[in-house]
Design a protein around this motif. Sequence first.
Motif, PDB file in Angstrom:
ATOM      1  N   VAL A   1       0.845  -1.193   0.000  1.00  0.00           N
ATOM      2  CA  VAL A   1       0.000   0.000   0.000  1.00  0.00           C
ATOM      3  C   VAL A   1       0.885   1.250   0.000  1.00  0.00           C
ATOM      4  O   VAL A   1       1.739   1.409   0.873  1.00  0.00           O
ATOM      5  CB  VAL A   1      -0.940   0.008   1.216  1.00  0.00           C
TER       6      VAL A   1
ATOM      7  N   GLU B   1      -8.739  -1.126  -4.268  1.00  0.00           N
ATOM      8  CA  GLU B   1      -9.561   0.023  -3.905  1.00  0.00           C
ATOM      9  C   GLU B   1      -8.848   0.878  -2.860  1.00  0.00           C
ATOM     10  O   GLU B   1      -8.392   0.368  -1.844  1.00  0.00           O
ATOM     11  CB  GLU B   1     -10.889  -0.474  -3.333  1.00  0.00           C
ATOM     12  N   PRO B   2      -8.714   2.192  -3.106  1.00  0.00           N
ATOM     13  CA  PRO B   2      -8.094   3.073  -2.102  1.00  0.00           C
ATOM     14  C   PRO B   2      -8.867   3.030  -0.789  1.00  0.00           C
ATOM     15  O   PRO B   2     -10.101   3.022  -0.784  1.00  0.00           O
ATOM     16  CB  PRO B   2      -8.174   4.458  -2.744  1.00  0.00           C
ATOM     17  N   LYS B   3      -8.118   2.995   0.307  1.00  0.00           N
ATOM     18  CA  LYS B   3      -8.741   2.949   1.627  1.00  0.00           C
ATOM     19  C   LYS B   3      -7.962   3.825   2.599  1.00  0.00           C
ATOM     20  O   LYS B   3      -6.775   4.079   2.385  1.00  0.00           O
ATOM     21  CB  LYS B   3      -8.788   1.508   2.148  1.00  0.00           C
ATOM     22  N   PRO B   4      -8.615   4.263   3.671  1.00  0.00           N
ATOM     23  CA  PRO B   4      -7.898   5.070   4.675  1.00  0.00           C
ATOM     24  C   PRO B   4      -6.743   4.273   5.279  1.00  0.00           C
ATOM     25  O   PRO B   4      -6.871   3.073   5.536  1.00  0.00           O
ATOM     26  CB  PRO B   4      -8.975   5.367   5.724  1.00  0.00           C
TER      27      PRO B   4
ATOM     28  N   THR C   1      -4.794   8.458   2.850  1.00  0.00           N
ATOM     29  CA  THR C   1      -5.373   7.429   1.990  1.00  0.00           C
ATOM     30  C   THR C   1      -4.283   6.535   1.421  1.00  0.00           C
ATOM     31  O   THR C   1      -3.245   7.026   0.978  1.00  0.00           O
ATOM     32  CB  THR C   1      -6.174   8.071   0.840  1.00  0.00           C
TER      33      THR C   1
ATOM     34  N   SER D   1      -8.421  11.104  -3.997  1.00  0.00           N
ATOM     35  CA  SER D   1      -8.143  10.971  -2.572  1.00  0.00           C
ATOM     36  C   SER D   1      -9.123  11.800  -1.781  1.00  0.00           C
ATOM     37  O   SER D   1      -9.522  12.882  -2.200  1.00  0.00           O
ATOM     38  CB  SER D   1      -6.706  11.409  -2.272  1.00  0.00           C
TER      39      SER D   1
END
Length: 224
Positions: free
Chosen positions: A51, A80-83, A105, A179
């Motif tokens: 990541v 998938e972008p995630k925090p 992100t 983002s």
Amino acid sequence: MRMSRKIVAVLAAVAVAVLLPSPAQAHGQLAFSDPVDRSTLTEPRESVRLVFTEKPNPAAYFTVKAPDGTRVDHGWSGGEPKPLPSPVQELTLRDGNWEPQLYKTGFPAVIPVSHWPQTGVYTITYLSVASDSDKVSGEIRFDYQGKITAAPAGWQPPTNQPDPLLLGQTAPPQQPAASGNSVTVSATAPAEPDSPTWPYWALAGLVAAVAVGGVLVHRRRTAR
């Protein structure tokens, strides 16, 4: 005497500055991996994840190697972008100044693993180029102590090599990653040369030698 001390102090400061990395080298780096570096994995899985603080370059290069060096990766895809579990601080160029910026992100690279042929230390390597043309590279090592699994029918270890764009640190055009934290990367960030004309280690060594010589000369004069 005071002058000699000032000279030595200035030379020492120059040596430290030479050895410190450029702020531009801190952008777009790895935030975390799954599995994490130096961890132990006890169950086989279909993929591993890296990541980053921005979307990996489309030409990014990833490998997963078994303890005997055999590659067990086959391609990669963007997740998938995630925090991020915790914000990552990097430096962003704004109006000619490097300023700290928190990235909240994470942008995954999902690397499928074909099979787990051995127990022992596996190595994930990555090579990419950030949106400001800085090189992004490194490796993750973890100990696999799970079940041995067979290779898929007709499996052949990949032999592909990094894209020349990566080796030359020239990033192809890419769309800015979406983002939720409204972080943007300056398009005016200067690209770092792949190998400076005067190697940093040689310059640092020269500065250090001059500093030591100054100290010795000062001591001899004082002894007189």
